[in-house]
Design a protein around this motif. Structure first.
Motif, PDB file in Angstrom:
ATOM      1  N   GLU A 174      39.653  40.223  35.796  1.00  0.00           N
ATOM      2  CA  GLU A 174      40.975  40.762  35.456  1.00  0.00           C
ATOM      3  C   GLU A 174      41.217  42.083  36.172  1.00  0.00           C
ATOM      4  OE1 GLU A 174      43.117  42.627  31.491  1.00  0.00           O
ATOM      5  OE2 GLU A 174      41.993  40.746  31.280  1.00  0.00           O
ATOM      6  N   ARG A 178      44.199  42.852  38.969  1.00  0.00           N
ATOM      7  CA  ARG A 178      45.156  43.953  38.793  1.00  0.00           C
ATOM      8  C   ARG A 178      45.149  44.883  40.005  1.00  0.00           C
ATOM      9  NH1 ARG A 178      47.259  44.573  33.719  1.00  0.00           N
ATOM     10  NH2 ARG A 178      46.276  43.374  32.036  1.00  0.00           N
ATOM     11  N   TYR A 191      53.806  41.444  33.823  1.00  0.00           N
ATOM     12  CA  TYR A 191      52.460  41.525  34.388  1.00  0.00           C
ATOM     13  C   TYR A 191      51.439  40.689  33.626  1.00  0.00           C
ATOM     14  CZ  TYR A 191      54.340  45.387  37.132  1.00  0.00           C
ATOM     15  OH  TYR A 191      55.089  46.144  37.997  1.00  0.00           O
ATOM     16  N   ALA A 192      51.550  40.604  32.306  1.00  0.00           N
ATOM     17  CA  ALA A 192      50.586  39.819  31.530  1.00  0.00           C
ATOM     18  C   ALA A 192      50.654  38.350  31.932  1.00  0.00           C
ATOM     19  CB  ALA A 192      50.848  39.984  30.041  1.00  0.00           C
ATOM     20  N   LEU A 195      49.158  37.864  35.448  1.00  0.00           N
ATOM     21  CA  LEU A 195      47.699  37.885  35.397  1.00  0.00           C
ATOM     22  C   LEU A 195      47.147  36.543  34.938  1.00  0.00           C
ATOM     23  CD1 LEU A 195      44.984  39.394  35.525  1.00  0.00           C
ATOM     24  CD2 LEU A 195      45.449  40.205  33.199  1.00  0.00           C
ATOM     25  N   GLU A 196      47.727  36.006  33.851  1.00  0.00           N
ATOM     26  CA  GLU A 196      47.259  34.727  33.327  1.00  0.00           C
ATOM     27  C   GLU A 196      47.520  33.597  34.318  1.00  0.00           C
ATOM     28  OE1 GLU A 196      45.395  34.178  30.664  1.00  0.00           O
ATOM     29  OE2 GLU A 196      45.364  36.360  30.544  1.00  0.00           O
TER      30      GLU A 196
END
Length: 218
Positions: A174, A178, A191-192, A195-196
């Protein structure tokens, strides 16, 4: 006094009206001559247009023979000359990542890349990553599955950067994702989800790459 009265010599008498009319006509003629002279001088001193440069590039699998201005950015060439508007013009200073495309497999900010620098290269844009039958690229599908977009303006650049992030080997954690996606900004704050999406698509992309390599060496 009659404005059409004649003088003793038979010529029209000079009065205020004829004086003003003749003066205005003379001034207009002088201004016109001066304007013509100024325009001619400007044309004579204007710098010549820069020569266009022959540029050959393969874009999304299609070869293109282009004549480009030396200062034209790759982003403007894609959007304005070729109609490939997936790459977005955000900051136009290479700071937001909305214009990210791949140049010979490497992600670049197309707003900071001169079009002529793509001569002899392969360019891939968001329009060129889906399968010929319309099946979405695993990263595109992951963005949909994880709701990794809101307004969608930055999404093409995010997807192209995310694909590069995985291919570069920078999607193993992670924190690493980022860091290597930090150049792509999302003003909606998705952003979450981004990321996923990358974490989900990474193993599928690796599996596809391994399968392709296996078929190639079979």
């Amino acid at each position: 006094m009659n404005p059409t009265a004649s003088s003793g010599t038979g010529a029209p008498a000079l009065n205020r009206r004829t004086f003003m009319m003749s003066t205005a006509a003379g001034a207009a003629g002088a201004a016109g001559a001066a304007g013509t002279g100024l325009a001619s001088a400007q044309e004579a001193t204007a710098p010549p247009a820069p020569p266009r440069i022959d540029t050959r590039v393969v874009i999304n699998g299609q070869p293109h023979a282009l004549q480009l201005e030396p200062r034209a950015s790759l982003l403007d060439v894609l959007r304005e000359q070729l109609g490939l508007t997936g790459a977005k013009k955000g900051c136009d200073h290479g700071q937001c990542g909305a214009c990210t495309v791949h140049l010979d497999g490497r992600r670049v900010a197309s707003c900071l890349t001169l079009g002529v620098k793509a001569d002899g290269c392969t360019v891939t844009t968001i329009e060129g990553i889906a399968a010929p039958d319309g099946t979405l690229h695993p990263m595109q599908q992951a963005f949909v599955d994880h709701d990794a977009l809101q307004c969608g303006y930055c999404t093409p650049g995010q997807v192209m950067a995310a694909i590069a992030c995985v291919r570069e080997g920078h999607a193993t954690s992670e924190a690493q994702i980022r860091e290597y996606m930090s150049g792509n900004l999302c003003r909606c704050g998705a952003y979450a989800g981004i990321l996923e999406a990358i974490r989900d698509a990474a193993p599928r992309m690796r599996a596809e790459t391994e399968a392709m390599e296996g078929r190639r060496h079979a």
